[in-house]
Motif scaffolding. Structure first.
Motif, mmCIF file in Angstrom:
data_model
loop_
_atom_site.group_PDB
_atom_site.id
_atom_site.type_symbol
_atom_site.label_atom_id
_atom_site.label_comp_id
_atom_site.label_asym_id
_atom_site.label_seq_id
_atom_site.Cartn_x
_atom_site.Cartn_y
_atom_site.Cartn_z
ATOM 1 N N ALA A 1 -16.421 32.949 -37.476
ATOM 2 C CA ALA A 1 -17.980 31.719 -37.939
ATOM 3 C C ALA A 1 -17.820 31.719 -40.042
ATOM 4 N N ARG A 2 -16.446 32.705 -40.492
ATOM 5 C CA ARG A 2 -16.741 33.565 -41.513
ATOM 6 C C ARG A 2 -15.356 32.015 -41.609
ATOM 7 N N ALA A 3 -14.377 31.836 -41.287
ATOM 8 C CA ALA A 3 -13.722 30.828 -41.204
ATOM 9 C C ALA A 3 -13.790 29.016 -40.872
ATOM 10 N N ARG A 4 -12.695 28.285 -41.704
ATOM 11 C CA ARG A 4 -12.855 27.218 -40.785
ATOM 12 C C ARG A 4 -11.895 27.170 -39.640
ATOM 13 N N VAL A 5 -11.797 26.547 -39.017
ATOM 14 C CA VAL A 5 -11.181 26.628 -37.362
ATOM 15 C C VAL A 5 -10.556 25.707 -36.982
ATOM 16 N N PHE A 6 -9.215 25.854 -37.084
ATOM 17 C CA PHE A 6 -8.403 24.194 -36.302
ATOM 18 C C PHE A 6 -7.726 24.748 -34.671
ATOM 19 N N THR A 7 -7.243 23.989 -34.935
ATOM 20 C CA THR A 7 -6.264 24.284 -33.694
ATOM 21 C C THR A 7 -5.396 22.957 -32.836
ATOM 22 N N ASP A 8 -5.023 23.133 -32.131
ATOM 23 C CA ASP A 8 -4.096 22.114 -30.861
ATOM 24 C C ASP A 8 -4.896 21.256 -30.573
ATOM 25 N N GLU A 9 -5.548 22.245 -29.415
ATOM 26 C CA GLU A 9 -6.279 21.125 -28.682
ATOM 27 C C GLU A 9 -8.078 21.608 -28.899
ATOM 28 N N VAL A 10 -9.118 20.321 -28.532
ATOM 29 C CA VAL A 10 -10.423 20.931 -29.005
ATOM 30 C C VAL A 10 -10.841 21.528 -27.516
ATOM 31 N N ALA A 11 -10.546 20.440 -26.655
ATOM 32 C CA ALA A 11 -10.768 20.792 -25.055
ATOM 33 C C ALA A 11 -10.271 22.117 -24.775
ATOM 34 N N GLN A 12 -9.061 22.395 -25.551
ATOM 35 C CA GLN A 12 -8.710 23.972 -24.554
ATOM 36 C C GLN A 12 -8.907 24.858 -25.696
ATOM 37 N N SER A 13 -9.382 24.931 -26.795
ATOM 38 C CA SER A 13 -9.894 26.009 -27.723
ATOM 39 C C SER A 13 -10.870 26.576 -27.525
ATOM 40 N N VAL A 14 -11.482 25.404 -26.781
ATOM 41 C CA VAL A 14 -13.362 25.769 -26.709
ATOM 42 C C VAL A 14 -13.425 26.346 -24.689
ATOM 43 N N SER A 15 -11.803 25.962 -24.829
ATOM 44 C CA SER A 15 -12.516 26.610 -23.251
ATOM 45 C C SER A 15 -11.789 28.039 -22.985
ATOM 46 N N ILE A 16 -10.644 27.884 -22.847
ATOM 47 C CA ILE A 16 -9.529 28.804 -22.585
ATOM 48 C C ILE A 16 -8.925 29.404 -24.194
ATOM 49 N N ILE B 1 -18.269 29.789 -29.383
ATOM 50 C CA ILE B 1 -18.978 29.547 -28.583
ATOM 51 C C ILE B 1 -20.089 29.550 -27.449
ATOM 52 N N GLN B 2 -19.580 30.370 -26.768
ATOM 53 C CA GLN B 2 -20.257 30.729 -25.506
ATOM 54 C C GLN B 2 -21.632 31.711 -26.792
ATOM 55 N N ASP B 3 -21.164 32.572 -27.942
ATOM 56 C CA ASP B 3 -22.590 33.169 -27.660
ATOM 57 C C ASP B 3 -23.591 31.889 -29.153
ATOM 58 N N LYS B 4 -22.310 31.073 -29.087
ATOM 59 C CA LYS B 4 -23.013 30.240 -30.554
ATOM 60 C C LYS B 4 -23.234 29.853 -32.321
ATOM 61 N N THR B 5 -21.698 31.235 -31.906
ATOM 62 C CA THR B 5 -21.567 32.018 -33.735
ATOM 63 C C THR B 5 -20.964 30.383 -34.216
ATOM 64 N N ILE B 6 -20.708 29.582 -33.888
ATOM 65 C CA ILE B 6 -20.384 27.947 -33.452
ATOM 66 C C ILE B 6 -20.726 27.129 -32.868
ATOM 67 N N LYS B 7 -19.888 25.894 -33.539
ATOM 68 C CA LYS B 7 -19.900 24.611 -32.102
ATOM 69 C C LYS B 7 -19.758 24.191 -32.246
ATOM 70 N N ILE B 8 -18.890 23.600 -31.063
ATOM 71 C CA ILE B 8 -17.611 22.449 -30.981
ATOM 72 C C ILE B 8 -17.220 22.008 -32.148
ATOM 73 N N GLU B 9 -18.399 20.983 -32.498
ATOM 74 C CA GLU B 9 -17.985 19.936 -34.126
ATOM 75 C C GLU B 9 -16.768 20.956 -35.274
ATOM 76 N N ASP B 10 -17.634 22.388 -35.696
ATOM 77 C CA ASP B 10 -16.488 22.987 -35.957
ATOM 78 C C ASP B 10 -15.044 23.457 -36.439
ATOM 79 N N VAL B 11 -14.720 22.645 -35.086
ATOM 80 C CA VAL B 11 -13.469 22.821 -34.182
ATOM 81 C C VAL B 11 -12.760 21.887 -34.308
ATOM 82 N N ALA B 12 -11.671 21.938 -36.057
ATOM 83 C CA ALA B 12 -10.660 20.394 -35.775
ATOM 84 C C ALA B 12 -9.598 20.265 -35.235
#
Length: 321
Positions: A235-250, A257-268
């Motif tokens: 929540a404090r950071a700008r979040v980046f990942t290799d692949e968004v689908a994997q980031s938010v699932s595994i 995402i589960q506790d609604k601290t961030i939204k999927i749209e926050d992951v680039a």
């Protein structure tokens, strides 16, 4: 079919070659030229092992295939072999015929380290001086060696569940001519770059362990339920990942995402930063976080490169299959 045995990999694949392959495939993913298939990763109920498949297709490089393998936590103690075991299979995208089978153990270590070092190149502050390691196992040495090539670092600090393993990090620091200091997690606020590389299922690194301006590369979470950092840090950071689908699932983002601290749209995607379609870090006070889940295309990219080198050097084994 060509076979490149595990024993040949160390003489073929360099850290630079792995870095270049991973950086290129991240960019291809972000531009839509390459995509990963859904990951299969399961606890098999034997030897406490996690086993699965990661695959994908790179249209630009015409690389198609998968990596099969996983994590056998008892290997080192019981058998004297590393806990991560994998093999990469490459296929001809024109015919579907198998092209190559490549030992994936060292390649996995090199591509995982390359991913975090690509994130450091594109997201860390250019004046970063202190690198912090959370985790000191087998993969941590690869991570640290690759990371130290991405800046002019002056010091390494480290923490591990089992402090007796910290000499692994000290060894790499000494190779680079740098001092090493063991710290408590609260001491990670000294770091400009932090790499987490553990197999934890509970948050280790908390938001108040990270100072403004730090880049954090989270490299250990690649399975549902795993967690290395608390959701408040994302929540404090700008979040980046290799692949968004994997980031938010595994990946690490699954919990935020589960506790609604961030939204999927926050992951680039990190690849968008590489391509120049995302600005990446926008200030020296910003915390950036890379959620490295490990995508199949990374494995295929480094495996394809190593096959070419093996053929060139005459060490690839050709079999009629």
């Amino acid at each position: 079919m060509l076979i490149v045995p595990e024993r040949e990999i160390a003489d073929l694949m360099t850290r630079k070659a792995a870095f270049d392959a991973v950086e290129k495939v991240f960019a291809a993913m972000a531009s839509g030229e390459a995509y990963n298939f859904p990951v299969v990763r399961e606890a098999i109920g034997h030897e406490d092992a996690l086993y699965g498949f990661k695959g994908g297709f790179d249209r630009a490089g015409l690389t198609l295939g998968l990596k099969a393998g996983g994590y056998w936590p008892n290997n080192l103690d019981k058998r004297g072999i590393i806990n991560h075991q994998s093999t990469v299979f490459l296929f001809d995208p024109d015919t579907g015929k198998v092209k190559a089978m490549v030992g994936g153990n060292l390649l996995t270590a090199l591509r995982t380290a390359a991913a975090s070092s690509v994130s450091i190149k594109h997201l860390a502050r250019k004046d970063a001086k202190v690198i912090g390691m959370v985790g000191a196992g087998h993969q941590a040495k690869f991570q640290l060696r690759a990371a130290l090539e991405q800046g002019t670092f002056e010091k390494v600090i480290g923490w591990n569940f089992h402090p007796e393993m910290l000499p692994n990090l000290e060894e790499v620091a000494k190779e680079a001519g740098l001092p090493f200091e063991a710290v408590e997690l609260t001491g990670m606020t000294e770091a400009d770059v932090i790499i987490t590389i553990t197999s934890s299922f509970d948050a280790i690194l908390h938001a108040d362990h990270v100072a403004p301006g730090t880049h954090v590369a989270c490299m250990g979470t690649d399975t549902k339920g795993k967690q290395e950092v608390e959701a408040a840090l994302l929540a404090r950071a700008r979040v980046f990942t290799d692949e968004v689908a994997q980031s938010v699932s595994i990946g690490e983002a699954q919990h935020a995402i589960q506790d609604k601290t961030i939204k999927i749209e926050d992951v680039a995607q990190l690849g968008a930063v590489i391509n120049g379609t995302n600005p990446g870090r926008t200030s020296d006070d910003e915390i950036t976080l890379f959620d490295g889940t490990g995508v199949g295309l990374q494995d295929l990219a480094v495996a394809a490169a190593v096959v070419d080198l093996a053929v060139e050097k005459g060490v690839a084994i050709e079999v009629d299959f």
